[in-house]
Design an enzyme around this catalytic site. Structure first.
Site, mmCIF file in Angstrom:
data_model
loop_
_atom_site.group_PDB
_atom_site.id
_atom_site.type_symbol
_atom_site.label_atom_id
_atom_site.label_comp_id
_atom_site.label_asym_id
_atom_site.label_seq_id
_atom_site.Cartn_x
_atom_site.Cartn_y
_atom_site.Cartn_z
ATOM 1 N N GLN A 90 7.378 -24.182 1.365
ATOM 2 C CA GLN A 90 7.073 -22.870 0.797
ATOM 3 C C GLN A 90 6.872 -22.906 -0.719
ATOM 4 O O GLN A 90 6.736 -21.866 -1.341
ATOM 5 C CB GLN A 90 8.142 -21.847 1.188
ATOM 6 C CG GLN A 90 9.504 -22.046 0.551
ATOM 7 C CD GLN A 90 10.533 -21.103 1.148
ATOM 8 O OE1 GLN A 90 11.003 -21.285 2.273
ATOM 9 N NE2 GLN A 90 10.900 -20.075 0.417
ATOM 10 N N ARG A 94 17.025 -17.449 -9.044
ATOM 11 C CA ARG A 94 16.149 -17.777 -10.184
ATOM 12 C C ARG A 94 16.623 -17.111 -11.483
ATOM 13 O O ARG A 94 16.144 -17.471 -12.560
ATOM 14 C CB ARG A 94 14.697 -17.442 -9.865
ATOM 15 C CG ARG A 94 14.116 -18.395 -8.807
ATOM 16 C CD ARG A 94 12.610 -18.309 -8.669
ATOM 17 N NE ARG A 94 12.081 -19.399 -7.870
ATOM 18 C CZ ARG A 94 11.736 -19.304 -6.589
ATOM 19 N NH1 ARG A 94 11.875 -18.158 -5.941
ATOM 20 N NH2 ARG A 94 11.250 -20.349 -5.944
ATOM 21 N N GLY A 129 17.573 -10.614 2.654
ATOM 22 C CA GLY A 129 17.686 -9.650 1.557
ATOM 23 C C GLY A 129 16.389 -8.886 1.367
ATOM 24 O O GLY A 129 15.303 -9.435 1.555
ATOM 25 N N HIS A 186 23.748 -13.253 -1.326
ATOM 26 C CA HIS A 186 23.837 -14.056 -0.088
ATOM 27 C C HIS A 186 25.141 -13.746 0.648
ATOM 28 O O HIS A 186 25.165 -13.642 1.880
ATOM 29 C CB HIS A 186 23.820 -15.551 -0.410
ATOM 30 C CG HIS A 186 22.550 -16.051 -1.017
ATOM 31 N ND1 HIS A 186 22.481 -16.518 -2.295
ATOM 32 C CD2 HIS A 186 21.302 -16.185 -0.494
ATOM 33 C CE1 HIS A 186 21.245 -16.918 -2.565
ATOM 34 N NE2 HIS A 186 20.506 -16.726 -1.488
ATOM 35 N N SER A 246 19.482 -12.932 -7.925
ATOM 36 C CA SER A 246 18.520 -13.941 -7.489
ATOM 37 C C SER A 246 18.958 -15.297 -8.018
ATOM 38 O O SER A 246 19.472 -15.395 -9.137
ATOM 39 C CB SER A 246 17.132 -13.604 -8.048
ATOM 40 O OG SER A 246 16.283 -14.726 -7.952
ATOM 41 N N ASN A 257 22.433 -22.331 -3.627
ATOM 42 C CA ASN A 257 22.721 -21.718 -4.931
ATOM 43 C C ASN A 257 23.149 -20.260 -4.697
ATOM 44 O O ASN A 257 22.583 -19.315 -5.227
ATOM 45 C CB ASN A 257 21.495 -21.806 -5.854
ATOM 46 C CG ASN A 257 21.850 -21.401 -7.279
ATOM 47 O OD1 ASN A 257 21.193 -20.570 -7.887
ATOM 48 N ND2 ASN A 257 22.924 -21.947 -7.811
ATOM 49 N N LEU A 258 24.164 -20.138 -3.851
ATOM 50 C CA LEU A 258 24.530 -18.825 -3.318
ATOM 51 C C LEU A 258 25.115 -17.908 -4.396
ATOM 52 O O LEU A 258 25.855 -18.345 -5.265
ATOM 53 C CB LEU A 258 25.546 -18.997 -2.184
ATOM 54 C CG LEU A 258 25.077 -19.893 -1.036
ATOM 55 C CD1 LEU A 258 26.138 -19.967 0.054
ATOM 56 C CD2 LEU A 258 23.752 -19.416 -0.441
HETATM 57 O O1 PAF Z 1 14.616 -16.212 0.947
HETATM 58 C C1 PAF Z 1 14.839 -17.446 1.003
HETATM 59 O O2 PAF Z 1 15.821 -17.943 0.453
HETATM 60 C C2 PAF Z 1 13.884 -18.355 1.756
HETATM 61 O O3 PAF Z 1 12.576 -17.933 1.604
HETATM 62 C C3 PAF Z 1 14.252 -18.516 3.253
HETATM 63 C C4 PAF Z 1 14.153 -17.185 3.992
HETATM 64 C C5 PAF Z 1 15.643 -19.079 3.378
HETATM 65 C C6 PAF Z 1 13.266 -19.490 3.923
HETATM 66 O O4 PAF Z 1 13.304 -20.741 3.324
#
Ligand code: PAF
Length: 283
Positions: A61, A189, A149, A37, A187, A32-33
């Site tokens: 995570q 999100r 970032g 990014h 972000s 979802n760049l």
């Molecule tokens: O920041 C993120 O998008 C994620 O936490 C990462 C560093 C790609 C690890 O999954």
């Protein structure tokens, strides 16, 4: 741009580049760049001959009830954006490729202390999931440098700590947060915000700027400033998780000895959990 899903093929491509004496940068992402990014990729291109971007929404995570299942996936747009800026390789492994023994049997990397405070206190296990997948991606790619970032300030410190502790031969580069014109940190999100929430969202950065200005003017009553920020976030329509002023080098509570402070905040706006931070040079 070459797109690869398997570690074996990834390593073949990397071996060819290495044989030609080329250096490699890695930009780990969950897809979802957005412009933030792409800035990481551009910074990688300035520092290395080849840039590898990984897109992997890492289940390890995310906690119970978090947004793993609904995390935005926009792979076609991501590929087009990466191609437009001439990214060399996109690595998109499956969960099975990354966790071949299953997640429960996965060897984990834990970074104690720094992982347990702030976002780590609200999201137990989150930073262990991040450290584990980043360690694996670093081992898969073996880059000269990896870029992250600075919006995810705590994540960056956790990764630096892990790299030092495990003697991983890679340089970690933190890239300044890219913001919208109204100050909102870029972000993935942000996409969860309704139009009304989007118009409220820049208050998060404005509140951090206000606290930063107070510190720069010599205010050292950090507890009062934190509580002022929490009230200001509530008044602006957020459901704040924390606002905390910490030592920017290790996130410990300030004791007057530190040279740089960081103001960190996390707050919900509707279903979006937004985070942001601002570093303040004390002198
Ligand atoms: O920041 C993120 O998008 C994620 O936490 C990462 C560093 C790609 C690890 O999954």
């Amino acid at each position: 741009m070459n797109r690869i899903n398997k570690i074996k093929q990834l390593r073949q491509q990397l071996a060819d580049w290495r044989a030609a004496g080329e250096s490699v940068a890695l930009v780990p992402t969950m897809g979802n760049l957005h412009a933030g990014h792409l800035e990481l990729v551009k910074q990688g291109q300035l520092r290395a001959d080849r840039v590898v971007v990984s897109i992997f929404v890492n289940p390890m995570q995310f906690g119970e009830g978090e947004d793993f299942a609904s995390y935005p996936s926009t792979i076609e747009q991501d590929v087009a954006q990466l191609e437009a800026i001439k990214t060399d390789l996109l690595f998109t492994p499956s969960v099975q490729e990354v966790y071949p023994h299953g997640q429960k049997a996965q060897t984990v990397v834990a970074v104690p202390g720094i992982s347990e405070t702030l976002c780590g206190a609200s999201r137990p296990g989150h930073f262990s999931g991040v450290a584990t997948v980043v360690c694996k991606l670093l081992n898969m790619v073996q880059p000269d440098l990896a870029l992250f970032g600075s919006k995810d300030f705590q994540q960056l410190l956790v990764i630096r700590h892990m790299v030092e502790d495990l003697c991983l031969p890679v340089e970690i580069v933190g890239v300044p947060t890219l913001r919208e014109a109204d100050g909102l940190a870029r972000s993935s999100r942000n996409g969860y915000l309704t139009d009304d929430e989007r118009s409220l969202a820049p208050a998060l950065y404005r509140i951090l700027c206000k606290i930063s200005a107070a510190i720069a003017e010599g205010n050292k009553d950090y507890m009062a400033l934190e509580s002022e920020a929490m009230h200001a976030l509530e008044a602006a329509g957020f459901n704040p998780d924390y606002c905390s002023i910490r030592n920017a080098d290790n996130l410990s509570e300030p004791n007057g000895e530190e040279s740089r402070l960081v103001i960190l905040a996390a707050a919900y706006l509707g279903r979006a959990r937004l985070i942001d931070n601002l570093v303040v040079d004390k002198y």
